[in-house]
Scaffold this motif. Structure first.
Motif, short mmCIF file in Angstrom:
data_model
loop_
_atom_site.label_atom_id
_atom_site.label_comp_id
_atom_site.label_asym_id
_atom_site.label_seq_id
_atom_site.Cartn_x
_atom_site.Cartn_y
_atom_site.Cartn_z
N GLY A 162 0.82 -1.22 0.00
CA GLY A 162 0.00 0.00 0.00
C GLY A 162 0.84 1.25 0.00
O GLY A 162 0.53 2.23 -0.70
N ALA A 163 1.94 1.25 0.76
CA ALA A 163 2.83 2.41 0.79
C ALA A 163 3.45 2.67 -0.57
O ALA A 163 3.56 3.81 -1.02
CB ALA A 163 3.92 2.20 1.84
N ALA A 164 3.86 1.61 -1.26
CA ALA A 164 4.49 1.76 -2.57
C ALA A 164 3.53 2.32 -3.61
O ALA A 164 3.86 3.24 -4.36
CB ALA A 164 5.03 0.41 -3.04
N VAL A 165 2.31 1.80 -3.63
CA VAL A 165 1.33 2.25 -4.63
C VAL A 165 0.89 3.68 -4.37
O VAL A 165 0.84 4.51 -5.28
CB VAL A 165 0.11 1.30 -4.64
CG1 VAL A 165 -1.00 1.86 -5.54
CG2 VAL A 165 0.52 -0.09 -5.11
N TYR A 166 0.59 3.99 -3.10
CA TYR A 166 0.13 5.35 -2.79
C TYR A 166 1.24 6.37 -3.02
O TYR A 166 0.99 7.47 -3.54
CB TYR A 166 -0.35 5.41 -1.33
CG TYR A 166 -1.14 6.66 -1.01
CD1 TYR A 166 -2.50 6.72 -1.28
CD2 TYR A 166 -0.54 7.77 -0.43
CE1 TYR A 166 -3.25 7.85 -1.00
CE2 TYR A 166 -1.27 8.91 -0.14
CZ TYR A 166 -2.62 8.95 -0.42
OH TYR A 166 -3.34 10.09 -0.14
#
Length: 507
Positions: free
Chosen positions: A458-462
């Motif tokens: 989630g951190a990478a995509v956001y």
């Protein structure tokens, strides 16, 4: 020259009179700060807080009750023999199905709820959703005693009604929240969810101990019906329809938010463009990631503590509530910090959202892994408290992002993101139930590892695709326009100029 001096003097006097009038209004406003009910947007926020309090109290009650329902109790047979058997002899798979059934209904009404809220007003749909869930909760004990199938069915229907709540509140904030107060108002309301979890878990434990597990559903069902009545009578669809709002507050909201050019019944949502938008899917992924970890702990934390640390039902409710107390507190702080950074111009709106969201996810990854290897219950609770509490920063990032990128479509965007973010509630409990078959700490570690990996994704995509700028597809100057601004905001051929909304006011 004399005429010029006279005109100049008149302008100075008018400016001075305006300044003095403004100062008097602000002084009067500060003197009445404690009278929060005079600021109607704060009344809406407070009642929304208690609305989400009830939403999660109604949702989490079964997580504590199921421990008591399946715990062996002393039973005297006809021949006088005392044996220990559970009231409901469910396997771990059946227990997972019962706990996840709520989310099957919850998944279905996210988008319809957002669409309906945009059409007829989020305030009414929000009340109906919580009120109907509260009423059904009162029928849960007798249906559970009748059959497991009926218990699952009523939980599915409860999920159908609760599914509209998160999309609806964004429809409310799109009308009630000034641009410079979005984070603090939205996160204050959302923090009611965690306050509801904090209160309901220990209260459920006490009710189980003194009234039996059915008392859990009766108490919280009645509370929800009382709240529904108050909300229905007090909260209006928009500040323009509230007879108790002051002209100053109404003007402040309109100047910051913009005025609505089209009634809700005529709003048209650009579905194709929304579904092709990278910032939209960044929000969806962030919402999914946060909910995976949250739902896993919300559903299984009492069971985990019973399996690994041998805690009794009366103890699990109290300790399992601690992480959510941290979340409720952090949400308040995070929302105010986000709005403060925005008003100060320390960094852009987009970077604020990314910093809060990605920073929280990376930290949650670390502490979930630490909790998996904790050797004592104290350290486990400490690590889980930090992990869950940091989610407050994530929520002040992605949860208000819908209002940043598309205010008039925020309710359907929340419906979209919460639809996908509901999948963890359906997948996680049965998956955890299939992983944890012998109640060992080693098997529970796999559950925590999985949550940590999803936080990291989630951190990478956001971080890569999120934005907090109004998107080009939000407003085009044609017959499909669904939202407009007055003199406070700048409308371009492609939509809003988001910077025009970043004004500071003390109203």
């Amino acid at each position: 020259m004399n005429e010029d001096n006279t005109v100049s003097d008149d302008l100075k006097r008018q400016a001075a009179m305006f300044y003095n009038s403004t100062q008097r209004e602000q002084t009067k406003d500060y003197q009445m700060t404690w009278c929060f009910w005079r600021r109607r947007r704060l009344v809406v926020a407070l009642l929304a807080f208690f609305g989400f309090f009830n939403v999660y109290a109604l949702r989490v009650n079964l997580s504590v009750a199921v421990v008591a329902m399946t715990e062996p109790v002393a039973t005297t047979l006809d021949n006088g023999t005392v044996v220990y058997i559970p009231e409901f002899d469910w396997s771990s798979q059946t227990k997972g199905l019962v706990l996840s059934s709520f989310f099957y209904g919850y998944l279905v009404t996210q988008l319809p709820g957002g669409w309906l809220a945009a059409k007829i007003g989020g305030n009414r749909v929000f009340a109906i959703g919580i009120g109907a869930t509260s009423l059904l909760t009162l029928f849960t004990p007798p249906l559970a005693h009748t059959s497991t199938a009926l218990l699952i069915a009523v939980r599915v229907v409860e999920g159908l009604f609760e599914g509209v709540t998160y999309p609806c509140i964004h429809a409310v904030w799109s009308r009630w929240a000034p641009a410079s107060e979005r984070a603090r108002l939205a996160t204050f309301a959302f923090s009611g969810s965690y306050a509801g979890t904090v209160v309901s878990m220990p209260v459920c434990s006490l009710l189980t101990q003194y009234t039996g597990w059915p008392g859990i559903f009766y108490v919280f069902g009645i509370m929800g019906l009382v709240w529904t009545t108050i909300w229905w009578l007090v909260v209006k669809e928009s500040p323009e329809k509230d007879p108790h709002i002051t002209p100053a507050e109404l003007k402040y909201i309109q100047d910051s938010r913009g005025t609505q050019a089209v009634e809700g019944s005529k709003i048209r949502h650009p579905w194709s463009k929304m579904l092709k938008s990278a910032p939209v899917w960044a929000i969806v992924m962030a919402h999914f990631s946060e909910n995976w970890g949250f739902y896993t702990l919300l559903t299984f934390l009492p069971t985990f503590m019973q399996d690994v640390f041998k805690f009794k039902t009366s103890q699990t409710g109290f300790l399992a509530a601690v992480p959510y107390l941290a979340m409720a507190i952090v949400l308040q702080v995070a929302g105010h910090i986000a709005d403060w950074l925005l008003r100060r111009g320390v960094m852009s709106r987009t970077n604020i959202r990314k910093l809060f969201n990605c920073g929280a996810f990376l930290s949650q990854t670390i502490f979930m892994v630490a909790a998996a290897y904790a050797s004592t219950v104290t350290w486990c609770i400490v690590y889980l408290t930090i992990a869950v509490g940091l989610g407050g920063f994530a929520w002040s990032g992605f949860s208000v992002n819908h209002l940043d990128i598309a205010p008039p479509h925020a309710s359907v965007l929340m419906g979209l993101s919460n639809t996908i973010a509901t999948l963890p509630g359906i997948i996680s409990p049965p998956l955890a139930g299939s992983i944890v078959t012998d109640k060992s700490a080693e098997q529970w570690r796999y559950v925590f590892f999985l949550s940590s990996g999803i936080y990291l994704l989630g951190a990478a995509v956001y971080g890569a695709w999120s934005s907090a700028e109004l998107q080009p597809w939000v407003l085009e100057l044609d017959s499909d326009a669904s939202f407009d601004t007055d003199g406070a905001s700048v409308t371009t051929a492609r939509g809003y100029d988001n910077k025009a909304l970043d004004q500071n006011s003390e109203m």
